[in-house]
Design an enzyme around this catalytic site. Structure first.
Site, PDB file in Angstrom:
ATOM      1  N   SER A   1       0.811  -1.230   0.000  1.00  0.00           N
ATOM      2  CA  SER A   1       0.000   0.000   0.000  1.00  0.00           C
ATOM      3  C   SER A   1       0.834   1.265   0.000  1.00  0.00           C
ATOM      4  O   SER A   1       0.287   2.366  -0.038  1.00  0.00           O
ATOM      5  CB  SER A   1      -0.931   0.006   1.212  1.00  0.00           C
ATOM      6  OG  SER A   1      -0.182   0.018   2.404  1.00  0.00           O
TER       7      SER A   1
ATOM      8  N   THR B   1      -2.725   3.513   3.744  1.00  0.00           N
ATOM      9  CA  THR B   1      -1.805   4.625   3.945  1.00  0.00           C
ATOM     10  C   THR B   1      -1.040   4.454   5.251  1.00  0.00           C
ATOM     11  O   THR B   1      -1.608   4.075   6.253  1.00  0.00           O
ATOM     12  CB  THR B   1      -2.649   5.912   4.072  1.00  0.00           C
ATOM     13  OG1 THR B   1      -3.513   5.957   2.966  1.00  0.00           O
ATOM     14  CG2 THR B   1      -1.780   7.135   4.160  1.00  0.00           C
TER      15      THR B   1
ATOM     16  N   THR C   1       1.516   6.880   0.669  1.00  0.00           N
ATOM     17  CA  THR C   1       0.615   5.834   0.158  1.00  0.00           C
ATOM     18  C   THR C   1       0.798   5.618  -1.336  1.00  0.00           C
ATOM     19  O   THR C   1       1.261   6.514  -2.047  1.00  0.00           O
ATOM     20  CB  THR C   1      -0.863   6.224   0.421  1.00  0.00           C
ATOM     21  OG1 THR C   1      -1.722   5.124   0.129  1.00  0.00           O
ATOM     22  CG2 THR C   1      -1.305   7.405  -0.416  1.00  0.00           C
TER      23      THR C   1
ATOM     24  N   ARG D   1      -6.014   9.377 -10.493  1.00  0.00           N
ATOM     25  CA  ARG D   1      -6.764   9.572  -9.239  1.00  0.00           C
ATOM     26  C   ARG D   1      -5.794   9.898  -8.085  1.00  0.00           C
ATOM     27  O   ARG D   1      -4.766   9.277  -7.907  1.00  0.00           O
ATOM     28  CB  ARG D   1      -7.548   8.322  -8.905  1.00  0.00           C
ATOM     29  CG  ARG D   1      -8.366   8.391  -7.618  1.00  0.00           C
ATOM     30  CD  ARG D   1      -7.615   7.837  -6.423  1.00  0.00           C
ATOM     31  NE  ARG D   1      -8.426   7.790  -5.210  1.00  0.00           N
ATOM     32  CZ  ARG D   1      -7.943   7.530  -4.007  1.00  0.00           C
ATOM     33  NH1 ARG D   1      -6.660   7.309  -3.847  1.00  0.00           N
ATOM     34  NH2 ARG D   1      -8.738   7.492  -2.960  1.00  0.00           N
TER      35      ARG D   1
ATOM     36  N   ASP E   1      -6.745  11.373  -0.384  1.00  0.00           N
ATOM     37  CA  ASP E   1      -6.568  12.365   0.685  1.00  0.00           C
ATOM     38  C   ASP E   1      -5.131  12.523   1.140  1.00  0.00           C
ATOM     39  O   ASP E   1      -4.757  13.579   1.680  1.00  0.00           O
ATOM     40  CB  ASP E   1      -7.391  11.932   1.911  1.00  0.00           C
ATOM     41  CG  ASP E   1      -6.937  10.572   2.442  1.00  0.00           C
ATOM     42  OD1 ASP E   1      -6.787   9.642   1.626  1.00  0.00           O
ATOM     43  OD2 ASP E   1      -6.705  10.447   3.657  1.00  0.00           O
TER      44      ASP E   1
ATOM     45  N   THR F   1      -6.520   7.379   7.200  1.00  0.00           N
ATOM     46  CA  THR F   1      -6.285   6.232   6.328  1.00  0.00           C
ATOM     47  C   THR F   1      -7.640   5.766   5.801  1.00  0.00           C
ATOM     48  O   THR F   1      -8.675   6.079   6.379  1.00  0.00           O
ATOM     49  CB  THR F   1      -5.574   5.098   7.090  1.00  0.00           C
ATOM     50  OG1 THR F   1      -5.321   4.008   6.203  1.00  0.00           O
ATOM     51  CG2 THR F   1      -6.407   4.600   8.258  1.00  0.00           C
ATOM     52  N   GLY F   2      -7.629   5.038   4.703  1.00  0.00           N
ATOM     53  CA  GLY F   2      -8.888   4.526   4.169  1.00  0.00           C
ATOM     54  C   GLY F   2      -9.328   5.279   2.921  1.00  0.00           C
ATOM     55  O   GLY F   2      -8.500   5.819   2.178  1.00  0.00           O
TER      56      GLY F   2
HETATM   57  N1  GLY Z   1      -6.121   6.998   1.927  1.00  0.00           N
HETATM   58  C1  GLY Z   1      -5.455   6.671   0.755  1.00  0.00           C
HETATM   59  C2  GLY Z   1      -6.192   6.988  -0.467  1.00  0.00           C
HETATM   60  O1  GLY Z   1      -7.396   7.059  -0.484  1.00  0.00           O
HETATM   61  O2  GLY Z   1      -5.542   7.155  -1.476  1.00  0.00           O
END
Ligand code: GLY
Length: 335
Positions: free
Chosen positions: A90, A192, A210, A220, A223, A243-244
């Site tokens: 990740s 992340t 990340t 893309r 956050d 994270t997420g």
């Molecule tokens: N939190 C990592 C992402 O959505 O890219």
């Protein structure tokens, strides 16, 4: 309540600044660790916390702080541990690619003064966090994207590498068979890597790195490199990192929100919980289908973590040892 009043009131209620130079009189030094223990409220500094179970990263960061490295050195080197680990799919080298098979990295870093640097959608450079730091320290800008970020990294002596490992390539080729985009919650209990640190003087900084969502659309960005969303630090109050599902964090400016809630007097735990509630209480929220987690620390060295789904965790390195703590979570009834 104004920022200064919050700090003043916090001090008056005995939960004030955990470690400041003028608290040294009620502090003691441990010879082995050379860190200051604020006896009054039992907070031992330095302290490092990170999203997920990343003991090697937090240990590295803490060791850097113990050997008089700066907060930014600690955070950078801590994040670099995960970026270099090809088993962590990740972040960094070995990260899962976008749907076209390209590994693109996002990262940001923020210091005690509120300075920050970020890279977005950068390819071919393993240590995105180092590039983000260089953007902050060696350019007049806050963010570099794509080829510009990559070329900047190379101009600073970093090597281009193929970040797509055989393992990630094989998984991507298997995904291509159906090419169904469905983000997986807690994919391998990683996402992340966000890291927050307080040094022995009580100063706070943060970092975040990340490869973003697996099989995302080309271009893309989530956050993680967005200051205020993936990461926010206010050295007078505290810091938070997310994270997420990045889109949901961006829509609620999540990390900034957590810090502002702490400014209003909420504990890090309460602030993380409120920020998650902002997401799940949105009209037509489909939070059953995605994960978001926050961790936070305040100026007192108190920490908090909270997520939507179970199995999010926070690693804390303090007093010479790691602890991985499962986070409390919103969907207790249905998980
Ligand atoms: N939190 C990592 C992402 O959505 O890219």
């Amino acid at each position: 309540m104004k920022r200064r009043n919050f700090i003043k009131n916090a001090s008056l209620t005995g939960i004030g600044l955990a470690v400041t130079t003028n608290l040294t009189s009620c502090s003691e030094k441990t010879p082995e660790t050379n860190n200051i223990i604020a006896v009054a409220n039992k907070v031992s500094l330095p302290l490092v916390i990170a999203t997920w179970n990343v003991p090697n990263a937090t240990k590295k960061a803490w060791e850097v702080l113990q050997t008089e490295g700066s907060l930014l050195d600690a955070l950078e080197q801590g994040c670099m541990v995960e970026e270099a680990d090809i088993k962590n799919q990740s972040v960094g080298k070995g990260g899962r690619p976008d749907r076209d098979g390209n590994v693109t990295l996002d990262a940001c870093i923020m210091n005690t003064k509120g300075d920050c640097g970020a890279v977005v959608a950068m390819q071919n450079i393993t240590h995105a966090i180092s590039v983000a730091r260089k953007v902050m320290e060696e350019t007049p800008h806050v963010m570099l994207a794509g080829k510009g970020a990559e070329n900047f990294a190379v101009s600073k002596g970093m090597k281009r590498e193929n970040l797509l490992t055989e393992a990630s390539k094989k998984e991507w080729e298997e995904w291509l068979v159906k090419a169904a985009y469905k983000p997986i919650i807690n994919i391998e209990n990683h996402d992340t890597i966000g890291m927050l640190a307080i040094d022995k003087n009580g100063d706070i900084s943060g970092a975040c790195t990340t490869s973003g969502l697996a099989y995302k659309m080309s271009g893309r960005v989530g956050d993680s490199p967005i200051i205020g969303s993936g990461l926010f630090v206010d050295n007078e109050i505290g810091a938070a990192v997310a994270t997420g599902m990045g889109e949901e964090v961006v829509k609620t400016v999540g990390s900034f929100l957590v810090v502002e809630l702490m400014r209003q007097g909420k504990s890090p735990q309460e602030a993380c919980e409120e920020a998650i509630k902002r997401i799940v209480n949105k009209p037509d929220s489909n939070h059953e289908n995605f994960q978001v987690g926050y961790i936070a620390v305040n100026k007192n060295g108190e920490t908090g973590s909270y997520s939507i789904h179970k199995d999010f965790s926070m690693t804390k390195y303090q007093n010479g040892k790691n602890e991985n703590k499962q986070s409390d979570y919103y969907l207790k009834q249905s998980s």
